[in-house]
Motif scaffolding. Structure first.
Motif, PDB file in Angstrom:
ATOM      1  N   GLY A 249       8.223  13.198   4.516  1.00 35.89           N
ATOM      2  CA  GLY A 249       9.098  11.666   3.885  1.00 35.89           C
ATOM      3  C   GLY A 249       7.859  10.957   3.560  1.00 35.89           C
ATOM      4  O   GLY A 249       7.983   9.478   3.188  1.00 35.89           O
ATOM      5  N   ALA A 250       6.564  10.918   3.619  1.00 37.33           N
ATOM      6  CA  ALA A 250       5.444  10.285   3.517  1.00 37.33           C
ATOM      7  C   ALA A 250       5.570   9.906   2.236  1.00 37.33           C
ATOM      8  O   ALA A 250       5.560  10.802   0.837  1.00 37.33           O
ATOM      9  CB  ALA A 250       4.336  11.214   3.799  1.00 37.33           C
ATOM     10  N   THR A 251       5.025   8.663   1.615  1.00 41.79           N
ATOM     11  CA  THR A 251       5.478   8.264   0.001  1.00 41.79           C
ATOM     12  C   THR A 251       4.118   7.980  -0.603  1.00 41.79           C
ATOM     13  O   THR A 251       3.499   7.956  -1.518  1.00 41.79           O
ATOM     14  CB  THR A 251       5.809   7.487  -0.122  1.00 41.79           C
ATOM     15  OG1 THR A 251       5.465   5.793   0.504  1.00 41.79           O
ATOM     16  CG2 THR A 251       7.654   7.315   0.300  1.00 41.79           C
ATOM     17  N   ARG A 252       2.851   7.848   0.825  1.00 42.66           N
ATOM     18  CA  ARG A 252       1.628   7.157  -0.059  1.00 42.66           C
ATOM     19  C   ARG A 252       0.386   7.929   0.795  1.00 42.66           C
ATOM     20  O   ARG A 252       0.573   8.291   1.828  1.00 42.66           O
ATOM     21  CB  ARG A 252       1.549   6.220   0.819  1.00 42.66           C
ATOM     22  CG  ARG A 252       2.275   5.121  -0.003  1.00 42.66           C
ATOM     23  CD  ARG A 252       1.307   3.270   0.165  1.00 42.66           C
ATOM     24  NE  ARG A 252       1.479   3.329   1.534  1.00 42.66           N
ATOM     25  CZ  ARG A 252       1.747   1.770   2.049  1.00 42.66           C
ATOM     26  NH1 ARG A 252       2.558   1.645   0.857  1.00 42.66           N
ATOM     27  NH2 ARG A 252       1.864   1.543   2.735  1.00 42.66           N
ATOM     28  N   THR A 253      -0.306   9.293   0.527  1.00 38.02           N
ATOM     29  CA  THR A 253      -0.994  10.549   0.770  1.00 38.02           C
ATOM     30  C   THR A 253      -2.091  10.193  -0.049  1.00 38.02           C
ATOM     31  O   THR A 253      -2.155   9.635  -1.589  1.00 38.02           O
ATOM     32  CB  THR A 253      -0.202  11.615   0.202  1.00 38.02           C
ATOM     33  OG1 THR A 253      -0.195  11.542  -0.556  1.00 38.02           O
ATOM     34  CG2 THR A 253       0.718  11.805   1.374  1.00 38.02           C
ATOM     35  N   VAL A 254      -3.539  10.514   0.818  1.00 37.42           N
ATOM     36  CA  VAL A 254      -4.661  10.839   0.404  1.00 37.42           C
ATOM     37  C   VAL A 254      -5.477  11.694   0.898  1.00 37.42           C
ATOM     38  O   VAL A 254      -4.931  11.956   1.816  1.00 37.42           O
ATOM     39  CB  VAL A 254      -5.391   9.143   0.938  1.00 37.42           C
ATOM     40  CG1 VAL A 254      -7.160   9.601   0.069  1.00 37.42           C
ATOM     41  CG2 VAL A 254      -4.663   8.258   0.231  1.00 37.42           C
ATOM     42  N   LEU A 255      -6.298  12.329  -0.419  1.00 35.79           N
ATOM     43  CA  LEU A 255      -6.644  13.651   0.076  1.00 35.79           C
ATOM     44  C   LEU A 255      -7.965  13.893   0.505  1.00 35.79           C
ATOM     45  O   LEU A 255      -8.397  13.389  -0.197  1.00 35.79           O
ATOM     46  CB  LEU A 255      -5.958  14.757  -0.139  1.00 35.79           C
ATOM     47  CG  LEU A 255      -4.730  15.127  -0.996  1.00 35.79           C
ATOM     48  CD1 LEU A 255      -4.355  16.118  -1.931  1.00 35.79           C
ATOM     49  CD2 LEU A 255      -3.512  15.523  -0.301  1.00 35.79           C
ATOM     50  N   GLU A 256      -8.290  14.191   1.867  1.00 36.81           N
ATOM     51  CA  GLU A 256      -9.731  14.225   1.981  1.00 36.81           C
ATOM     52  C   GLU A 256     -10.232  15.401   2.205  1.00 36.81           C
ATOM     53  O   GLU A 256     -10.475  15.745   2.974  1.00 36.81           O
ATOM     54  CB  GLU A 256     -10.507  13.099   2.580  1.00 36.81           C
ATOM     55  CG  GLU A 256     -10.299  11.725   2.310  1.00 36.81           C
ATOM     56  CD  GLU A 256     -11.262  10.730   2.247  1.00 36.81           C
ATOM     57  OE1 GLU A 256     -11.924  12.076   1.423  1.00 36.81           O
ATOM     58  OE2 GLU A 256     -11.005  10.176   1.313  1.00 36.81           O
TER      59      GLU A 256
END
Length: 168
Positions: A98-105
């Protein structure tokens, strides 16, 4: 997600919830369980979810040995490629939860250092880690990622039960 967990980040009369959550992953099944829990919390609070993977560079002798065995696929074990692969799997898990805003690091360094540094950089309200290492002999003798993060983080830390043992 329970209402109490979803509102756990509210500190000023209920007007502030978690806005940014950092979760560490190494691609293992236990770390992906932590990603799922963090993603569910991010979905419930509307937070941005920062998916973090620390990696260490391979020594040249290890890279050369892997290249000999893997041939044209040798690029998959060099640099940040394994971390990038782990992050893609984590994003799939996070979106499914359900996550809608993700950032990959993907960042070079030891796991604890990377998690704390990324939490500071993103001004995270919460770091989520799995409990792996807390109940092991090595974890007790050498320290574990969850334990070290709780001591060094400048924000809340949620330790998710992701491995067997230690539960009563």
């Amino acid at each position: 997600m329970s209402e109490s967990l979803a509102s756990a980040g509210k500190t000023d009369g209920g007007s502030r919830a978690y806005r940014t959550i950092v979760v560490g992953t190494d691609g293992s099944s236990s770390s992906l369980r932590a990603v799922g829990a963090a993603a569910g919390l991010a979905a419930a609070t509307g937070a941005t979810l920062v998916l973090a993977c620390a990696y260490l560079p391979m020594r040249e002798s290890e890279r050369a040995a892997a290249a000999d065995r893997l041939g044209e696929l040798a690029y998959k074990v060099g640099g940040s490629t394994p971390a990038d692969d782990a992050l893609r799997a984590a994003r799939e898990r996070a979106v499914a939860a359900g996550a809608t805003r993700t950032v990959l690091e993907a960042e070079e360094g030891e796991a604890v250092d990377v998690l704390v540094r990324l939490a500071e950089r993103h001004r995270a309200d919460l770091i989520v880690v799995g409990n792996r290492g807390l109940n092991s002999l090595a974890g007790r003798l050498l320290g574990s990622v969850p334990s070290a993060v709780t001591h060094r983080a400048g924000c809340d830390v949620l330790i998710v039960h992701t491995t067997p043992g230690g539960r009563s």
